[in-house]
Design an enzyme around this catalytic site. Structure first.
Site, PDB file in Angstrom:
ATOM      1  N   ALA A  14      33.396  60.483  37.524  1.00 26.08           N
ATOM      2  CA  ALA A  14      32.689  59.827  38.401  1.00 26.08           C
ATOM      3  C   ALA A  14      32.635  61.107  39.528  1.00 26.08           C
ATOM      4  O   ALA A  14      33.005  61.698  39.881  1.00 26.08           O
ATOM      5  CB  ALA A  14      33.536  58.610  39.243  1.00 26.08           C
ATOM      6  N   GLY A  72      36.764  59.840  35.086  1.00 23.46           N
ATOM      7  CA  GLY A  72      36.262  59.493  34.306  1.00 23.46           C
ATOM      8  C   GLY A  72      35.489  60.263  33.354  1.00 23.46           C
ATOM      9  O   GLY A  72      35.221  59.578  31.986  1.00 23.46           O
ATOM     10  N   GLU A  97      37.957  59.959  30.743  1.00 21.16           N
ATOM     11  CA  GLU A  97      38.834  58.486  30.598  1.00 21.16           C
ATOM     12  C   GLU A  97      36.931  58.246  29.727  1.00 21.16           C
ATOM     13  O   GLU A  97      36.860  57.305  28.875  1.00 21.16           O
ATOM     14  CB  GLU A  97      38.692  57.569  32.262  1.00 21.16           C
ATOM     15  CG  GLU A  97      39.421  57.850  32.854  1.00 21.16           C
ATOM     16  CD  GLU A  97      39.144  57.293  33.921  1.00 21.16           C
ATOM     17  OE1 GLU A  97      38.547  57.126  34.295  1.00 21.16           O
ATOM     18  OE2 GLU A  97      40.097  56.247  34.378  1.00 21.16           O
ATOM     19  N   GLU A 108      42.348  61.000  40.187  1.00 19.76           N
ATOM     20  CA  GLU A 108      41.544  60.819  40.523  1.00 19.76           C
ATOM     21  C   GLU A 108      42.849  60.824  42.154  1.00 19.76           C
ATOM     22  O   GLU A 108      42.623  60.200  43.007  1.00 19.76           O
ATOM     23  CB  GLU A 108      42.138  58.972  40.648  1.00 19.76           C
ATOM     24  CG  GLU A 108      40.731  59.432  39.333  1.00 19.76           C
ATOM     25  CD  GLU A 108      41.291  59.376  37.805  1.00 19.76           C
ATOM     26  OE1 GLU A 108      42.482  60.604  38.068  1.00 19.76           O
ATOM     27  OE2 GLU A 108      40.049  59.669  37.365  1.00 19.76           O
TER      28      GLU A 108
HETATM   29  N1  CAA Z   1      31.588  65.045  41.520  1.00 19.84           N
HETATM   30  C1  CAA Z   1      30.154  65.337  42.096  1.00 19.84           C
HETATM   31  N2  CAA Z   1      30.716  66.209  42.235  1.00 19.84           N
HETATM   32  C2  CAA Z   1      31.319  67.063  41.185  1.00 19.84           C
HETATM   33  C3  CAA Z   1      32.000  66.000  40.270  1.00 19.84           C
HETATM   34  C4  CAA Z   1      32.198  65.257  40.835  1.00 19.84           C
HETATM   35  N3  CAA Z   1      33.073  64.594  40.053  1.00 19.84           N
HETATM   36  N4  CAA Z   1      32.976  67.221  40.478  1.00 19.84           N
HETATM   37  C5  CAA Z   1      31.593  68.975  40.247  1.00 19.84           C
HETATM   38  N5  CAA Z   1      31.460  68.718  41.623  1.00 19.84           N
HETATM   39  C6  CAA Z   1      30.232  69.489  41.870  1.00 19.84           C
HETATM   40  C7  CAA Z   1      30.861  70.048  43.183  1.00 19.84           C
HETATM   41  O1  CAA Z   1      30.541  68.946  44.448  1.00 19.84           O
HETATM   42  C8  CAA Z   1      29.409  71.067  42.694  1.00 19.84           C
HETATM   43  O2  CAA Z   1      28.800  70.937  43.496  1.00 19.84           O
HETATM   44  P1  CAA Z   1      27.770  72.269  44.292  1.00 19.84           P
HETATM   45  O3  CAA Z   1      27.136  73.202  44.240  1.00 19.84           O
HETATM   46  O4  CAA Z   1      26.138  71.692  44.754  1.00 19.84           O
HETATM   47  O5  CAA Z   1      28.502  71.978  45.041  1.00 19.84           O
HETATM   48  C9  CAA Z   1      29.232  71.850  41.163  1.00 19.84           C
HETATM   49  O6  CAA Z   1      29.909  69.976  40.629  1.00 19.84           O
HETATM   50  C10 CAA Z   1      29.891  72.684  40.715  1.00 19.84           C
HETATM   51  O7  CAA Z   1      31.662  72.348  41.058  1.00 19.84           O
HETATM   52  P2  CAA Z   1      32.909  72.831  41.925  1.00 19.84           P
HETATM   53  O8  CAA Z   1      31.898  74.401  42.098  1.00 19.84           O
HETATM   54  O9  CAA Z   1      33.300  72.252  41.780  1.00 19.84           O
HETATM   55  O10 CAA Z   1      33.187  74.526  40.709  1.00 19.84           O
HETATM   56  P3  CAA Z   1      34.148  74.417  40.347  1.00 19.84           P
HETATM   57  O11 CAA Z   1      34.587  75.743  38.637  1.00 19.84           O
HETATM   58  O12 CAA Z   1      35.550  75.371  41.767  1.00 19.84           O
HETATM   59  O13 CAA Z   1      35.886  73.361  39.681  1.00 19.84           O
HETATM   60  C11 CAA Z   1      36.981  71.832  38.838  1.00 19.84           C
HETATM   61  C12 CAA Z   1      35.496  72.869  38.527  1.00 19.84           C
HETATM   62  C13 CAA Z   1      38.404  71.916  38.828  1.00 19.84           C
HETATM   63  C14 CAA Z   1      36.323  70.605  38.058  1.00 19.84           C
HETATM   64  C15 CAA Z   1      36.312  70.521  40.611  1.00 19.84           C
HETATM   65  O14 CAA Z   1      34.779  70.697  40.475  1.00 19.84           O
HETATM   66  C16 CAA Z   1      36.651  69.832  40.646  1.00 19.84           C
HETATM   67  O15 CAA Z   1      37.870  69.592  41.176  1.00 19.84           O
HETATM   68  N6  CAA Z   1      36.030  68.260  40.666  1.00 19.84           N
HETATM   69  C17 CAA Z   1      36.424  66.961  41.103  1.00 19.84           C
HETATM   70  C18 CAA Z   1      37.019  67.035  39.339  1.00 19.84           C
HETATM   71  C19 CAA Z   1      37.424  65.191  40.195  1.00 19.84           C
HETATM   72  O16 CAA Z   1      38.478  65.052  41.021  1.00 19.84           O
HETATM   73  N7  CAA Z   1      37.236  64.591  39.425  1.00 19.84           N
HETATM   74  C20 CAA Z   1      38.060  62.962  39.305  1.00 19.84           C
HETATM   75  C21 CAA Z   1      36.300  61.993  40.142  1.00 19.84           C
HETATM   76  S1  CAA Z   1      36.996  60.707  40.315  1.00 19.84           S
HETATM   77  C22 CAA Z   1      37.096  59.363  39.132  1.00 19.84           C
HETATM   78  O17 CAA Z   1      36.534  59.794  38.118  1.00 19.84           O
HETATM   79  C23 CAA Z   1      37.339  58.491  39.237  1.00 19.84           C
HETATM   80  C24 CAA Z   1      37.461  57.641  38.552  1.00 19.84           C
HETATM   81  O18 CAA Z   1      38.742  57.379  37.515  1.00 19.84           O
HETATM   82  C25 CAA Z   1      36.423  56.723  37.278  1.00 19.84           C
END
Ligand code: CAA
Length: 260
Positions: free
Chosen positions: A66, A111, A114, A134
């Site tokens: 998400a 998400g 999911e 999460e």
């Molecule tokens: N939401 C918004 N933006 C996101 C995102 C997310 N879930 N995941 C990645 N991005 C964005 C980053 O902010 C980044 O944007 P900028 O270039 O503007 O900074 C871009 O995508 C590239 O990401 P990274 O620079 O972080 O890429 P990376 O290769 O270093 O890491 C990753 C990749 C490990 C997937 C890392 O992006 C990450 O950990 N993302 C979040 C994963 C996460 O926590 N997901 C759960 C979200 S909460 C949820 O989903 C609730 C639910 O149950 C429904």
């Protein structure tokens, strides 16, 4: 509706839907939900379309979750008032009765994992990574991860993944029953489209009812499920496609399906 965050195309009887926010690793925001809801509703309503594939654009992510930026400043009361995340199950899982496949081409986190699990099955690229991270954000899964992952891989693995946020690679996901198959990344979409075309070549009502039969296993006791399965089988025997399918077998030819 013009889409900003997804792409759609049809190839024969198969609809391909691509999450298209590669700069945000295809993070799922409210626009994605609205557009996917619309695209899946069109797929469901279009009698020429019999199976769908959902994938992510770019080589890096199916969806990294998400959209954290959309959620970070949102007041808690609004999450509750909007029943945030309810639409994913209500508008996509419950309303799409035709089969669809998730082709997971990289990160499927939160998400994203999911959403992949909402599909009827997952085909994973060898680069795919699944996780429910999460907890690291101070929350937990909100789109079904704690429930669907537990049903898919069992309590121990689901609990470990939710509590540590660790990712599962494609091999482990296949071994654990989360994904049906692994294919090389470069062949993923073609492979999933081919599989979808095979499904689209089946008698359509039987495809829909086979989906319903398997899904019933998650909602009922064994006895209730067995009764539901028999009733669906018996309903299918009343279709013209059953007469055609059995005649085609006896006559050693391909069936010509009418979808009734
Ligand atoms: N939401 C918004 N933006 C996101 C995102 C997310 N879930 N995941 C990645 N991005 C964005 C980053 O902010 C980044 O944007 P900028 O270039 O503007 O900074 C871009 O995508 C590239 O990401 P990274 O620079 O972080 O890429 P990376 O290769 O270093 O890491 C990753 C990749 C490990 C997937 C890392 O992006 C990450 O950990 N993302 C979040 C994963 C996460 O926590 N997901 C759960 C979200 S909460 C949820 O989903 C609730 C639910 O149950 C429904």
């Amino acid at each position: 509706m013009t889409y900003e965050t997804i792409l759609t195309e049809t190839r024969g009887a198969v609809t391909l839907i691509t999450l298209n926010r590669p700069k945000s690793l295809n993070a799922l925001n409210s626009t994605v939900l609205a557009e996917l809801t619309d695209a899946f509703a069109k797929f469901e309503a279009d009698g020429s379309q019999l199976c769908a594939v959902l994938t992510g654009s770019g080589d890096k992510a199916f969806a990294a979750g998400a959209d954290i930026k959309e959620m970070s400043d949102k007041p808690a009361a609004d999450f509750y008032i909007e029943d945030f995340f309810a639409g994913w199950t209500a508008d996509i899982v419950k309303k799409v009765r035709k089969p669809w496949i998730a082709a997971v081409n990289g990160f499927a986190l939160g998400g994203g994992c999911e959403l992949a699990m909402m599909a009827d099955f997952i085909i994973a690229a060898d680069t795919a990574k699944f996780g429910q991270p999460e907890i690291k954000l101070g929350v937990g899964p909100g789109m079904g991860g704690s429930q669907r992952l537990t049903r898919a891989v069992g309590k121990s693995k689901a609990m470990e993944m939710c509590l540590t946020g660790r990712m599962m690679d494609a091999e482990e996901a296949e071994r654990s029953g989360l994904v049906a198959r692994i294919v090389p990344l470069g062949e993923l979409v073609d492979d999933a489209m081919k599989t979808a075309a095979t499904i689209a070549g089946m008698p359509p009502l039987a495809a829909m009812m086979n989906k319903e039969m398997v899904n019933t296993a998650f909602e009922t006791t064994l006895d209730q499920g067995l009764i539901a399965e028999r009733r669906m089988f018996q309903v299918l025997t009343a279709t013209g496609d059953k007469d055609e399918g059995m005649a085609a077998f006896v006559e050693k030819r391909a069936g010509n399906w009418k979808g009734r």
